[in-house]
Write a protein that holds these residues in place. Structure first.
Motif, PDB file in Angstrom:
ATOM      1  N   ALA A   1       6.655  12.959  16.156  1.00  0.00           N
ATOM      2  CA  ALA A   1       7.129  13.475  17.305  1.00  0.00           C
ATOM      3  C   ALA A   1       8.070  14.449  17.256  1.00  0.00           C
ATOM      4  CB  ALA A   1       7.378  12.382  18.603  1.00  0.00           C
ATOM      5  N   ALA A   2       9.140  14.172  16.197  1.00  0.00           N
ATOM      6  CA  ALA A   2       9.923  14.992  15.909  1.00  0.00           C
ATOM      7  C   ALA A   2       9.612  16.176  14.813  1.00  0.00           C
ATOM      8  CB  ALA A   2      11.335  14.367  15.198  1.00  0.00           C
ATOM      9  N   GLY A   3       8.371  16.348  14.486  1.00  0.00           N
ATOM     10  CA  GLY A   3       7.982  17.527  13.589  1.00  0.00           C
ATOM     11  C   GLY A   3       7.681  17.002  12.111  1.00  0.00           C
ATOM     12  N   VAL A   4       7.910  15.601  11.709  1.00  0.00           N
ATOM     13  CA  VAL A   4       7.620  15.346  10.468  1.00  0.00           C
ATOM     14  C   VAL A   4       6.034  15.069  10.173  1.00  0.00           C
ATOM     15  CG1 VAL A   4       8.114  13.372   8.534  1.00  0.00           C
ATOM     16  CG2 VAL A   4      10.007  14.012  10.136  1.00  0.00           C
ATOM     17  N   ALA A   5       5.607  15.629   9.000  1.00  0.00           N
ATOM     18  CA  ALA A   5       4.125  15.303   8.841  1.00  0.00           C
ATOM     19  C   ALA A   5       3.832  13.836   8.727  1.00  0.00           C
ATOM     20  CB  ALA A   5       3.887  16.044   7.433  1.00  0.00           C
ATOM     21  N   PRO A   6       2.539  13.642   9.481  1.00  0.00           N
ATOM     22  CA  PRO A   6       2.274  12.235   9.454  1.00  0.00           C
ATOM     23  C   PRO A   6       2.262  11.543   8.165  1.00  0.00           C
ATOM     24  CG  PRO A   6       1.024  13.546  10.906  1.00  0.00           C
ATOM     25  CD  PRO A   6       1.835  14.435  10.229  1.00  0.00           C
ATOM     26  N   VAL A   7       1.798  12.234   7.242  1.00  0.00           N
ATOM     27  CA  VAL A   7       1.589  11.259   5.793  1.00  0.00           C
ATOM     28  C   VAL A   7       2.903  11.055   5.278  1.00  0.00           C
ATOM     29  CG1 VAL A   7       1.152  11.720   3.503  1.00  0.00           C
ATOM     30  CG2 VAL A   7      -0.587  12.408   5.231  1.00  0.00           C
ATOM     31  N   GLN A   8       4.025  11.875   5.465  1.00  0.00           N
ATOM     32  CA  GLN A   8       5.308  11.639   4.991  1.00  0.00           C
ATOM     33  C   GLN A   8       6.035  10.676   6.031  1.00  0.00           C
ATOM     34  OE1 GLN A   8       6.631  13.163   2.207  1.00  0.00           O
ATOM     35  NE2 GLN A   8       4.711  14.118   2.001  1.00  0.00           N
ATOM     36  N   ALA A   9       6.002  11.045   7.097  1.00  0.00           N
ATOM     37  CA  ALA A   9       6.386   9.585   8.158  1.00  0.00           C
ATOM     38  C   ALA A   9       5.874   8.270   7.754  1.00  0.00           C
ATOM     39  CB  ALA A   9       5.931   9.936   9.548  1.00  0.00           C
ATOM     40  N   GLU A  10       4.455   8.237   7.402  1.00  0.00           N
ATOM     41  CA  GLU A  10       4.120   6.854   6.886  1.00  0.00           C
ATOM     42  C   GLU A  10       4.676   6.516   5.678  1.00  0.00           C
ATOM     43  OE1 GLU A  10       2.315   4.714   8.376  1.00  0.00           O
ATOM     44  OE2 GLU A  10       1.872   6.025  10.282  1.00  0.00           O
ATOM     45  N   LYS A  11       4.867   7.483   4.712  1.00  0.00           N
ATOM     46  CA  LYS A  11       5.412   7.113   3.482  1.00  0.00           C
ATOM     47  C   LYS A  11       6.835   6.599   3.502  1.00  0.00           C
ATOM     48  CE  LYS A  11       2.785  10.149   0.125  1.00  0.00           C
ATOM     49  NZ  LYS A  11       2.971  11.342  -0.660  1.00  0.00           N
ATOM     50  N   ALA A  12       7.637   7.273   4.315  1.00  0.00           N
ATOM     51  CA  ALA A  12       8.940   6.897   4.599  1.00  0.00           C
ATOM     52  C   ALA A  12       8.878   5.467   5.182  1.00  0.00           C
ATOM     53  CB  ALA A  12       9.656   7.595   5.632  1.00  0.00           C
ATOM     54  N   ALA A  13       8.072   5.067   6.209  1.00  0.00           N
ATOM     55  CA  ALA A  13       8.142   3.745   6.931  1.00  0.00           C
ATOM     56  C   ALA A  13       7.739   2.682   5.817  1.00  0.00           C
ATOM     57  CB  ALA A  13       7.313   3.659   7.841  1.00  0.00           C
ATOM     58  N   ALA A  14       6.992   3.192   5.029  1.00  0.00           N
ATOM     59  CA  ALA A  14       6.531   2.177   3.832  1.00  0.00           C
ATOM     60  C   ALA A  14       7.611   2.027   2.798  1.00  0.00           C
ATOM     61  CB  ALA A  14       5.158   2.596   2.935  1.00  0.00           C
ATOM     62  N   ALA A  15       8.505   2.800   2.481  1.00  0.00           N
ATOM     63  CA  ALA A  15       9.300   2.943   1.750  1.00  0.00           C
ATOM     64  C   ALA A  15      10.793   1.935   2.129  1.00  0.00           C
ATOM     65  CB  ALA A  15       9.901   4.156   1.201  1.00  0.00           C
ATOM     66  N   ILE A  16      10.662   2.063   3.242  1.00  0.00           N
ATOM     67  CA  ILE A  16      11.668   1.160   3.942  1.00  0.00           C
ATOM     68  C   ILE A  16      11.401  -0.220   3.960  1.00  0.00           C
ATOM     69  CG2 ILE A  16      12.777   0.578   6.447  1.00  0.00           C
ATOM     70  CD1 ILE A  16      12.399   3.324   7.162  1.00  0.00           C
ATOM     71  N   ARG A  17      10.043  -0.559   4.356  1.00  0.00           N
ATOM     72  CA  ARG A  17       9.570  -1.877   4.098  1.00  0.00           C
ATOM     73  C   ARG A  17       9.753  -2.746   2.730  1.00  0.00           C
ATOM     74  NH1 ARG A  17       9.923  -6.343   6.685  1.00  0.00           N
ATOM     75  NH2 ARG A  17       7.994  -7.561   6.593  1.00  0.00           N
ATOM     76  N   ALA A  18       9.384  -1.409   1.706  1.00  0.00           N
ATOM     77  CA  ALA A  18       9.192  -1.981   0.282  1.00  0.00           C
ATOM     78  C   ALA A  18      10.600  -2.006  -0.413  1.00  0.00           C
ATOM     79  CB  ALA A  18       8.075  -0.955  -0.364  1.00  0.00           C
ATOM     80  N   ARG A  19      11.445  -1.013  -0.059  1.00  0.00           N
ATOM     81  CA  ARG A  19      12.552  -0.942  -0.883  1.00  0.00           C
ATOM     82  C   ARG A  19      14.103  -1.290  -0.349  1.00  0.00           C
ATOM     83  NH1 ARG A  19      10.957   5.353  -2.645  1.00  0.00           N
ATOM     84  NH2 ARG A  19       8.860   4.886  -3.532  1.00  0.00           N
ATOM     85  N   LEU A  20      14.147  -1.494   0.958  1.00  0.00           N
ATOM     86  CA  LEU A  20      15.437  -1.546   1.567  1.00  0.00           C
ATOM     87  C   LEU A  20      15.523  -2.892   1.887  1.00  0.00           C
ATOM     88  CD1 LEU A  20      15.984   1.343   3.995  1.00  0.00           C
ATOM     89  CD2 LEU A  20      16.635   1.073   1.745  1.00  0.00           C
ATOM     90  N   PRO A  21      16.758  -3.663   1.619  1.00  0.00           N
ATOM     91  CA  PRO A  21      16.781  -4.878   1.961  1.00  0.00           C
ATOM     92  C   PRO A  21      17.238  -5.037   3.679  1.00  0.00           C
ATOM     93  CG  PRO A  21      18.654  -4.187   0.703  1.00  0.00           C
ATOM     94  CD  PRO A  21      17.831  -3.206   0.774  1.00  0.00           C
ATOM     95  N   VAL A  22      16.533  -4.636   4.476  1.00  0.00           N
ATOM     96  CA  VAL A  22      16.634  -4.823   5.824  1.00  0.00           C
ATOM     97  C   VAL A  22      16.839  -6.128   6.554  1.00  0.00           C
ATOM     98  CG1 VAL A  22      15.930  -4.231   8.224  1.00  0.00           C
ATOM     99  CG2 VAL A  22      15.620  -2.349   6.280  1.00  0.00           C
ATOM    100  N   LEU A  23      17.837  -6.215   7.291  1.00  0.00           N
ATOM    101  CA  LEU A  23      18.038  -7.705   7.772  1.00  0.00           C
ATOM    102  C   LEU A  23      17.794  -7.602   9.521  1.00  0.00           C
ATOM    103  CD1 LEU A  23      21.596  -8.507   6.368  1.00  0.00           C
ATOM    104  CD2 LEU A  23      19.356  -9.248   5.341  1.00  0.00           C
ATOM    105  N   SER A  24      17.592  -9.065  10.005  1.00  0.00           N
ATOM    106  CA  SER A  24      17.553  -8.851  11.386  1.00  0.00           C
ATOM    107  C   SER A  24      18.673  -8.389  12.175  1.00  0.00           C
ATOM    108  CB  SER A  24      16.932 -10.295  11.747  1.00  0.00           C
ATOM    109  OG  SER A  24      17.946 -10.983  11.682  1.00  0.00           O
ATOM    110  N   PRO A  25      18.857  -8.204  13.262  1.00  0.00           N
ATOM    111  CA  PRO A  25      20.051  -7.952  13.998  1.00  0.00           C
ATOM    112  C   PRO A  25      20.907  -9.527  14.154  1.00  0.00           C
ATOM    113  CG  PRO A  25      18.178  -6.999  15.318  1.00  0.00           C
ATOM    114  CD  PRO A  25      17.812  -7.934  14.280  1.00  0.00           C
TER     115      PRO A  25
END
Length: 227
Positions: free
Chosen positions: A168-192
């Motif tokens: 919605a902010a202008g990022v190409a859908p393919v790039q947005a999906e890649k970014a989301a996948a990279a967050i899930r695969a590579r970042l050690p995200v924690l819960s709040p």
């Protein structure tokens, strides 16, 4: 390679946060308001993850009497920060490295924006403890980063929302999906809940959520006053 040592990524960096982080400019303004509650005139603020200089520029423009110490592990991103700051660099000292590179001084406040999600839980706890060691008793720490439920179905839903916001902010859908996948695969995200527990374990108190934007959360917390 460090996440922001690639010259092409550095050159594009300033375009990313406003399109990927909901309310990016407002996040800076809210952080400033929280800092201003405690930082005196001519106060000193530690900014961890300062590469790029976007928050340093916002802070220095708003508070011309404050002095800032910025720390970042990427020499390329620090060079970008210098270019971003221009004449505002007179208010800033920049250091290449991690939290242990920051001068062992006592600051009136600290921020760590869009940075902690790159660190493992153990590294985060150590970083938060070292941040606390560099704060005056009662001083605020403002943090914001990716933080969402790690239950698989919930995580996938939030990442889909992250990608939809980017599109919605202008990022190409393919790039947005890649970014989301990279967050899930590579970042050690924690819960709040895990993020708040680390802040408590590091010696912070009065922890309050002040910002939530899809996959991002932000808190203000205070040095507990103990030696």
């Amino acid at each position: 390679m460090l996440p922001f040592s690639d010259p092409a990524a550095v050159a594009r960096y300033a375009e990313g946060p406003p399109r990927l982080v909901p309310g990016f400019g407002d996040l800076h303004r809210m952080a400033l308001l929280l800092l201003a509650e405690c930082v005196p005139p001519h106060g000193q603020v530690l900014v961890l993850g300062a590469g790029g200089g976007l928050e340093l520029k916002a802070f220095a423009e708003s508070q011309p009497s404050w002095l800032f110490t910025g720390v970042d592990p990427s020499a390329e991103m620090l060079q970008l920060a210098r270019a971003t700051l221009g004449p505002l660099l007179a208010q800033v000292r920049l250091h290449e490295g991690y939290i242990d590179t920051a001068p062992a001084e006592l600051y009136d406040a600290a921020t760590c924006l869009l940075t902690l999600h790159f660190l493992s839980p153990e590294q985060r706890l150590d970083t938060l403890r070292q941040l606390r060691q560099r704060l005056k008793p009662g001083a605020p720490l403002v943090v914001a980063h990716h933080s969402f439920s790690q239950q698989p179905d919930q995580a996938q839903r939030w990442l889909a929302r992250y990608a939809a916001f980017a599109v919605a902010a202008g990022v190409a859908p393919v790039q947005a999906e890649k970014a989301a996948a990279a967050i899930r695969a590579r970042l050690p995200v924690l819960s709040p809940q895990q993020d708040e527990e680390l802040l408590r374990e590091a010696g912070f108190t009065d922890i309050s959520l002040f910002y939530a934007g899809f996959t991002f959360r932000g808190w203000v917390a205070y040095h507990d006053g103990r030696a």
